[in-house]
Design an enzyme around this catalytic site. Structure first.
Site, short mmCIF file in Angstrom:
data_model
loop_
_atom_site.label_atom_id
_atom_site.label_comp_id
_atom_site.label_asym_id
_atom_site.label_seq_id
_atom_site.Cartn_x
_atom_site.Cartn_y
_atom_site.Cartn_z
N HIS A 178 -10.50 0.92 1.64
CA HIS A 178 -10.30 1.88 2.71
C HIS A 178 -11.51 1.70 3.63
O HIS A 178 -12.61 2.16 3.32
CB HIS A 178 -10.21 3.31 2.18
CG HIS A 178 -9.98 4.33 3.25
ND1 HIS A 178 -8.83 5.06 3.35
CD2 HIS A 178 -10.76 4.73 4.29
CE1 HIS A 178 -8.90 5.87 4.39
NE2 HIS A 178 -10.07 5.69 4.98
N HIS A 226 -4.60 -0.86 5.70
CA HIS A 226 -4.25 -0.07 6.88
C HIS A 226 -5.22 -0.30 8.04
O HIS A 226 -5.87 0.62 8.54
CB HIS A 226 -4.10 1.41 6.58
CG HIS A 226 -5.15 2.01 5.69
ND1 HIS A 226 -6.50 1.82 5.88
CD2 HIS A 226 -5.05 2.80 4.60
CE1 HIS A 226 -7.17 2.48 4.97
NE2 HIS A 226 -6.31 3.09 4.17
N LYS A 229 -9.29 -0.50 -6.04
CA LYS A 229 -9.35 0.15 -4.74
C LYS A 229 -10.70 0.82 -4.51
O LYS A 229 -11.16 1.62 -5.32
CB LYS A 229 -8.23 1.21 -4.63
CG LYS A 229 -8.22 2.00 -3.32
CD LYS A 229 -7.96 1.08 -2.12
CE LYS A 229 -7.95 1.87 -0.81
NZ LYS A 229 -6.66 2.54 -0.56
N HIS A 283 1.58 5.37 -1.63
CA HIS A 283 1.24 6.56 -2.39
C HIS A 283 2.52 7.18 -2.95
O HIS A 283 3.43 7.51 -2.18
CB HIS A 283 0.53 7.59 -1.51
CG HIS A 283 -0.79 7.13 -0.98
ND1 HIS A 283 -1.98 7.32 -1.65
CD2 HIS A 283 -1.11 6.45 0.16
CE1 HIS A 283 -2.97 6.80 -0.95
NE2 HIS A 283 -2.47 6.26 0.15
N HIS A 317 0.88 -1.19 0.00
CA HIS A 317 0.00 0.00 0.00
C HIS A 317 0.91 1.23 0.00
O HIS A 317 1.48 1.58 1.02
CB HIS A 317 -0.90 0.02 1.23
CG HIS A 317 -1.87 1.16 1.25
ND1 HIS A 317 -3.21 0.99 1.48
CD2 HIS A 317 -1.71 2.49 1.07
CE1 HIS A 317 -3.83 2.16 1.45
NE2 HIS A 317 -2.92 3.09 1.20
N ASP A 366 1.31 2.58 3.56
CA ASP A 366 0.46 3.76 3.37
C ASP A 366 1.30 5.03 3.49
O ASP A 366 0.81 6.08 3.92
CB ASP A 366 -0.69 3.78 4.38
CG ASP A 366 -1.78 4.79 4.00
OD1 ASP A 366 -1.80 5.22 2.84
OD2 ASP A 366 -2.60 5.15 4.88
#
Length: 346
Positions: free
Chosen positions: A136, A174, A99, A15, A13, A247
């Site tokens: 999420h 997460h 996602k 970004h 995960h 994350d």
């Protein structure tokens, strides 16, 4: 133990953003990780397979010379996502997962799903072809307290979805609560969870005690200490259903240090050192490889990395920069609030 050799880790995960920020942060991930699942919440988001193909090309172009790194692409689920496009993306080998962002749940999620019924055609196709759904896991209804949103999501969204589509493979990303850990452990199959570096280390006091500390603010927000301890137990247990998803989420400091600061913590640069410290504290260094390098590939149907890395425990504390400079502005590095001695030596 002062030295530990493990298979090269993966991040399930991550970004990376885009443009100047992508160029500024990609090296910290590529230095230590072989692969990462890349989040699609850009502006505009990565909605189609063609979007993902173009974004992957930009990522590959930004990787520093000499580093070997494979981005694993995801699609941003909307209520208009085309099942045929998703299936074609998986068949091509480009798309690893889709996602689900509940609309308004986190950064750049305003285009996410408001009514899950409208996304059922693509979810049914994913269940049929074996493509994982990464979620999420928070509701966004205003009457639900922000610290309760994960537990309510499990009860009102995730559990009904899994009963409706038991063949759908779901990753709770997460995970931040004991509720989430217990739910995953109570489920027979087709459910796993990623755990971040920072949620193993901070609880909500880090954000609020002694003043508001924006660089510990993330979504899902850090919870009570009992939840942090449940995450640590799960991560260090060796249970194959739990694996690393950092994350890591860079924001330029002016976007964090303002009246409405962005959610996200930047951990890519020191994650392995932080994790080795946590696992050493728990007497579980022998299980670090499972969490960082084995459980994730097994869940996503990939082979573990053949390459090895060695972590060495230095006598003197390591020195990480307080900030990194990017073309998009300075980004503050996660401070675990303890000294780090485990170094990724090669």
């Amino acid at each position: 133990m002062t030295e530990l050799t493990i298979r090269r880790p993966d991040d399930w995960h991550l970004h990376l953003r885009d443009g100047a920020m992508l160029a500024g942060v990609i090296g910290d991930t590529a230095r230590h990780f072989a692969r990462a699942i890349i989040m699609p919440n850009l502006v505009p988001p990565v909605v189609t397979t063609e979007d993902a193909k173009a974004y992957r090309a930009r990522i590959l172009a930004a990787i520093p010379a000499g580093d070997r790194f494979e981005p694993l692409m995801t699609l941003y689920l909307t209520e208009h996502t085309e099942p045929d496009d998703v299936e074609a993306g998986k068949a091509s080998g480009l798309i690893t997962a889709v996602k689900l962002y509940p609309a308004g749940a986190t950064t750049n999620s305003h285009g996410g799903v408001r009514n899950l019924d409208n996304a059922m055609p693509v979810l049914e196709r994913m269940a049929k072809i074996g493509l994982p759904l990464c979620v999420h896991g928070e509701v966004t209804t205003p009457e639900v307290d922000i610290f309760d949103r994960e537990a309510v999501f499990i009860e009102t969204v995730l559990d009904p979805l899994r009963k409706r589509l038991p063949e759908l493979k779901v990753t709770m990303e997460h995970v931040t609560t004991k509720d989430g850990i217990d739910y995953i452990r109570s489920s027979g199959r087709n459910l796993a969870g990623s755990i971040t570096t920072h949620h193993l280390i901070i609880n909500r006091n880090a954000i609020l005690v002694g003043g508001i500390r924006p660089h510990y603010y993330c979504l899902p927000v850090a919870k009570r200490e009992e939840h942090r301890l449940a995450l640590r137990e799960a991560a260090t247990s060796g249970d194959r259903r739990f694996f690393l998803g950092t994350d890591s989420a860079p924001h330029a400091d002016p976007l964090k240090e303002c009246a409405c600061g962005c959610a996200g913590i930047y951990t890519s640069i020191n994650t392995m050192s932080c994790l080795a410290h946590v696992f050493e504290d728990e007497g579980a260094l022998d299980r670090l490889e499972a969490f960082t390098s084995l459980n994730g590939p097994a869940w996503y149907g990939l082979a573990p990395n053949e390459e090895r890395v060695t972590l060495v425990r230095r006598d003197d504390p390591l020195s990480f920069p307080h900030k990194i400079d990017t073309g998009a502005g300075p980004v503050t590095v996660f401070d675990p609030m303890f000294k780090l001695h485990w170094d990724v030596a090669g």
